[in-house]
Motif scaffolding. Structure first.
Motif, mmCIF file in Angstrom:
data_model
loop_
_atom_site.group_PDB
_atom_site.id
_atom_site.type_symbol
_atom_site.label_atom_id
_atom_site.label_comp_id
_atom_site.label_asym_id
_atom_site.label_seq_id
_atom_site.Cartn_x
_atom_site.Cartn_y
_atom_site.Cartn_z
ATOM 1 N N GLN A 221 -5.925 34.920 -20.598
ATOM 2 C CA GLN A 221 -6.956 34.193 -19.844
ATOM 3 C C GLN A 221 -7.963 33.521 -20.776
ATOM 4 N N GLN A 222 -8.357 34.197 -21.829
ATOM 5 C CA GLN A 222 -9.320 33.599 -22.747
ATOM 6 C C GLN A 222 -8.715 32.421 -23.523
ATOM 7 N N THR A 223 -7.401 32.417 -23.677
ATOM 8 C CA THR A 223 -6.734 31.231 -24.232
ATOM 9 C C THR A 223 -6.979 30.035 -23.329
ATOM 10 N N HIS A 224 -6.879 30.249 -22.033
ATOM 11 C CA HIS A 224 -7.083 29.157 -21.084
ATOM 12 C C HIS A 224 -8.534 28.681 -21.077
ATOM 13 N N VAL A 225 -9.467 29.604 -21.237
ATOM 14 C CA VAL A 225 -10.871 29.198 -21.349
ATOM 15 C C VAL A 225 -11.049 28.308 -22.576
ATOM 16 N N ARG A 226 -10.471 28.723 -23.689
ATOM 17 C CA ARG A 226 -10.581 27.924 -24.919
ATOM 18 C C ARG A 226 -9.894 26.577 -24.765
ATOM 19 N N ASP A 227 -8.758 26.540 -24.074
ATOM 20 C CA ASP A 227 -8.079 25.259 -23.823
ATOM 21 C C ASP A 227 -9.061 24.248 -23.224
ATOM 22 N N ILE A 228 -9.812 24.696 -22.224
ATOM 23 C CA ILE A 228 -10.724 23.806 -21.502
ATOM 24 C C ILE A 228 -11.902 23.409 -22.376
ATOM 25 N N VAL A 229 -12.529 24.384 -23.003
ATOM 26 C CA VAL A 229 -13.695 24.102 -23.851
ATOM 27 C C VAL A 229 -13.301 23.199 -25.010
ATOM 28 N N ASP A 230 -12.167 23.497 -25.642
ATOM 29 C CA ASP A 230 -11.726 22.698 -26.793
ATOM 30 C C ASP A 230 -11.450 21.255 -26.389
ATOM 31 N N ARG B 269 8.650 18.744 -4.512
ATOM 32 C CA ARG B 269 8.033 18.285 -5.759
ATOM 33 C C ARG B 269 7.267 19.419 -6.434
ATOM 34 N N ILE B 270 6.522 20.198 -5.653
ATOM 35 C CA ILE B 270 5.765 21.310 -6.229
ATOM 36 C C ILE B 270 6.707 22.355 -6.814
ATOM 37 N N VAL B 271 7.719 22.737 -6.039
ATOM 38 C CA VAL B 271 8.645 23.776 -6.494
ATOM 39 C C VAL B 271 9.394 23.334 -7.739
ATOM 40 N N GLU B 272 9.879 22.103 -7.731
ATOM 41 C CA GLU B 272 10.652 21.612 -8.878
ATOM 42 C C GLU B 272 9.800 21.488 -10.135
ATOM 43 N N GLY B 273 8.498 21.242 -9.957
ATOM 44 C CA GLY B 273 7.619 21.087 -11.113
ATOM 45 C C GLY B 273 6.959 22.371 -11.575
ATOM 46 N N SER B 274 7.219 23.471 -10.860
ATOM 47 C CA SER B 274 6.557 24.733 -11.189
ATOM 48 C C SER B 274 7.230 25.435 -12.362
ATOM 49 N N THR B 275 6.444 26.182 -13.121
ATOM 50 C CA THR B 275 6.968 27.034 -14.183
ATOM 51 C C THR B 275 6.358 28.421 -14.035
ATOM 52 N N PRO B 276 7.039 29.466 -14.492
ATOM 53 C CA PRO B 276 6.476 30.815 -14.415
ATOM 54 C C PRO B 276 5.122 30.892 -15.113
ATOM 55 N N HIS B 277 4.242 31.703 -14.552
ATOM 56 C CA HIS B 277 2.870 31.798 -15.059
ATOM 57 C C HIS B 277 2.763 32.947 -16.053
ATOM 58 N N PRO B 278 2.194 32.714 -17.249
ATOM 59 C CA PRO B 278 2.074 33.792 -18.238
ATOM 60 C C PRO B 278 1.264 34.962 -17.691
ATOM 61 N N GLY B 279 1.877 36.127 -17.675
ATOM 62 C CA GLY B 279 1.266 37.280 -17.038
ATOM 63 C C GLY B 279 -0.032 37.731 -17.670
ATOM 64 N N ALA B 280 -0.147 37.587 -18.991
ATOM 65 C CA ALA B 280 -1.360 38.052 -19.663
ATOM 66 C C ALA B 280 -2.611 37.379 -19.115
ATOM 67 N N SER B 281 -2.494 36.127 -18.691
ATOM 68 C CA SER B 281 -3.665 35.411 -18.182
ATOM 69 C C SER B 281 -4.113 35.953 -16.831
ATOM 70 N N LEU B 282 -3.239 36.662 -16.134
ATOM 71 C CA LEU B 282 -3.553 37.184 -14.815
ATOM 72 C C LEU B 282 -4.142 38.592 -14.855
ATOM 73 N N VAL B 283 -3.947 39.287 -15.964
ATOM 74 C CA VAL B 283 -4.429 40.673 -16.053
ATOM 75 C C VAL B 283 -5.558 40.843 -17.069
ATOM 76 N N GLU B 284 -5.840 39.811 -17.854
ATOM 77 C CA GLU B 284 -6.943 39.866 -18.816
ATOM 78 C C GLU B 284 -8.272 39.654 -18.082
ATOM 79 N N PRO B 285 -9.309 40.429 -18.402
ATOM 80 C CA PRO B 285 -10.575 40.300 -17.667
ATOM 81 C C PRO B 285 -11.377 39.070 -18.065
ATOM 82 N N ALA B 286 -12.159 38.589 -17.117
ATOM 83 C CA ALA B 286 -13.082 37.485 -17.378
ATOM 84 C C ALA B 286 -14.273 37.976 -18.177
#
Length: 216
Positions: A29-38, A130-147
């Motif tokens: 999850q903190q990787t995703h925060v950094r993605d946005i800030v960066d 279109r949504i289903v075909e464009g979807s990819t599995p979501h990295p689990g660590a981002s879902l269980v890491e605390p904010a």
């Protein structure tokens, strides 16, 4: 995005690490925060209106407080919101057990859902495909890491855009935030995927909400 740009606004969609064409990158999850800030700092953006949909409201809410005076407003589109020390999974009714079990059974990823998941969201069969075909599995660590929040989320200038077709009421945590002076609620009569079902109306609401604090 075309509707936002037609209204004279720049729009910078961002693919978070571990998803779509960034699959294979480690992504908590903190990787995703950094993605946005960066991305904001790399482009040296000012007067930023940050928009997060669904899961992405969690990293967007954290990034909003980290970009300081670059921020104009944060808009949560039918999304989860971050709570300090809590993860996306931990606020589920079962404490996230089902999410964690699914991640463990699928190699560390939350699997893509099927077309039936999108029933009742005001989508055409072509849009669902279109949504289903464009979807990819979501990295689990981002879902269980605390904010991680340095200050209460309610201090941010924020709009919560609730899509009321599948569930007319905001969740309890969002309802509490909406009691504060800096948060507002806007409703849209469609399902969870308004960028597909009601793109023009969504863009108009984003423009209106994003202009709340302009020049203030």
């Amino acid at each position: 995005m075309p509707h936002l740009r037609a209204a004279g606004h720049n729009a910078y969609p961002l693919t978070l690490s571990g998803l779509a064409d960034k699959r294979g990158l480690p992504a908590g999850q903190q990787t995703h925060v950094r993605d946005i800030v960066d991305e904001i700092e790399r482009r040296d953006l000012r007067d930023v209106v940050l928009v997060g949909h669904s899961y992405s409201g969690i990293p967007v809410g954290q990034a909003a407080e980290r970009i300081g005076d670059r921020l104009t407003r944060v808009i949560f589109v039918d999304s989860a919101v971050p709570a300090d020390g809590e993860s996306f999974a931990s606020v589920w009714p079962d404490g996230g057990a089902a999410v964690r079990a699914s991640i463990a059974a699928n190699g560390g990823f939350w699997p893509v859902v099927g077309a039936a998941h999108f029933d009742g969201n005001g989508l055409t069969s072509e849009q669902v495909a279109r949504i289903v075909e464009g979807s990819t599995p979501h990295p689990g660590a981002s879902l269980v890491e605390p904010a991680v929040l340095a200050r209460p989320l309610g201090e941010l200038p924020a709009t919560y855009l609730k899509c009321v077709l599948d569930d007319p009421e905001p969740s309890d945590d969002v309802a509490e935030l909406l009691t504060g002076e800096r948060w507002e609620l806007v409703e849209l009569d469609t399902g969870h995927w308004p960028m597909f079902s009601r793109p023009r109306e969504l863009a108009a609401l984003l423009v209106t909400a994003g202009s709340r604090d302009a020049g203030s």
